[in-house]
Design an enzyme around this catalytic site. Structure first.
Site: not given
Ligand code: HPA
Length: 271
Positions: A29, A60, A82, A84-85, A112, A210-211, A234, A246
């Site tokens: 991401s 896209h 992903h 989660y998608e 990320a 998440m990946s 973060n 996000h």
């Molecule tokens: N948690 C899960 N996935 C993420 C985060 C997070 O804090 N930041 C970016 N992707």
């Protein structure tokens, strides 16, 4: 049969490229801009590639870029599938199988992630040393296809020590500090609760996202060496005393994008 689908995609791609790529790159991401620095030979939208998961969910952005990066022929996924998608683990990892049959030796996987480790700050590029699979699923579930890898693959060196050493040296050379840590992969799409982050800490994680874990499992099964880099976007939930957002995640990847691109370009040269 999955195997023949992978062969079909490999053949489709091979018809369109003049050199076999040795390095694969999966851009997480906000880290997609690196793909724009590749001198392309050919770019496929995911929906142009047979058997690629349908890109209705991903929008896209999904592109597979073949071309030269710093004089090295690479293939890069700009955008990934992903879990989660709603894609299943086999779909999430299908592109890695295609890389395997194209003969990719080294794979750079990026993402990320939220930072937990005391030694991590927002904006860091963390070199992944190991992972914890917390998806509750595994892409190798089901009958094993011995043509693709063994039933019980070793994961001791899931993140290849030699590639890590090369990355560390490049970081030093460029003056980009790269803290190291363990990545915990979770299904998402919710960010974690503070209680879950405490659990992740207790389990030894330094970053959570998440990946990555599914792709790294399949790469190891397929004999591809992996280098993993997390962009710490973060502080993990409950660490900063504010909500996760996000858009902040995306802002940080944007800021870090130049350092990230420089680092990966230099690493690719070392491979
Ligand atoms: N948690 C899960 N996935 C993420 C985060 C997070 O804090 N930041 C970016 N992707």
């Amino acid at each position: 049969m999955d195997y023949y689908k992978i062969i079909e995609v490999r053949d489709f791609i091979e018809k369109n490229i003049s050199i076999k790529p040795e390095t694969g790159i999966i851009l997480g991401s906000g880290l997609g801009p690196l793909a724009d620095e590749i001198e392309p030979e050919i770019i496929f939208n995911y929906d142009e590639i047979p058997h690629f998961p349908s890109s209705t969910v991903i929008g896209h952005k999904g592109r597979l870029v073949f071309g030269q990066l710093e004089g090295r022929y690479v293939m890069a996924m700009q955008g990934r599938f992903h879990y989660y998608e709603g894609y299943d683990m086999k779909e999430v990892t299908f592109p890695v199988r295609v890389m395997q049959l194209l003969g990719i030796k080294n794979l750079i996987v990026t993402n990320a992630a939220g930072g937990l480790g005391e030694h991590l700050s927002v904006g860091d590029l963390m070199l992944i040393t190991d992972h914890i699979n917390f998806f509750g699923d595994n892409p190798l579930m089901g009958k094993n296809d011995d043509r693709l890898g063994e039933r019980f693959p070793d994961m001791t060196y899931a993140y290849n020590p030699e590639l890590r050493e090369k990355a560390r040296k490049v970081g030093e050379k460029l003056g980009i500090s790269m803290p190291e840590g363990i990545y915990m992969g979770v299904a998402g799409p919710t960010y974690e609760t503070p209680a879950e982050i405490k659990m992740a800490e207790a389990l030894g994680a330094d970053a959570v996202g998440m990946s990555t874990v599914p792709e790294v499992i399949v790469a190891n099964h397929g004999g591809i060496n992996v280098l993993g880099i997390s962009c710490i976007t973060n502080d993990a939930a409950g660490k900063a005393g504010k909500k996760l957002d996000h858009s902040e995640v995306m802002e940080v990847t944007e800021k870090i994008s130049e350092n990230f691109s420089n680092l990966v370009k230099e690493i690719v040269k070392e491979f």
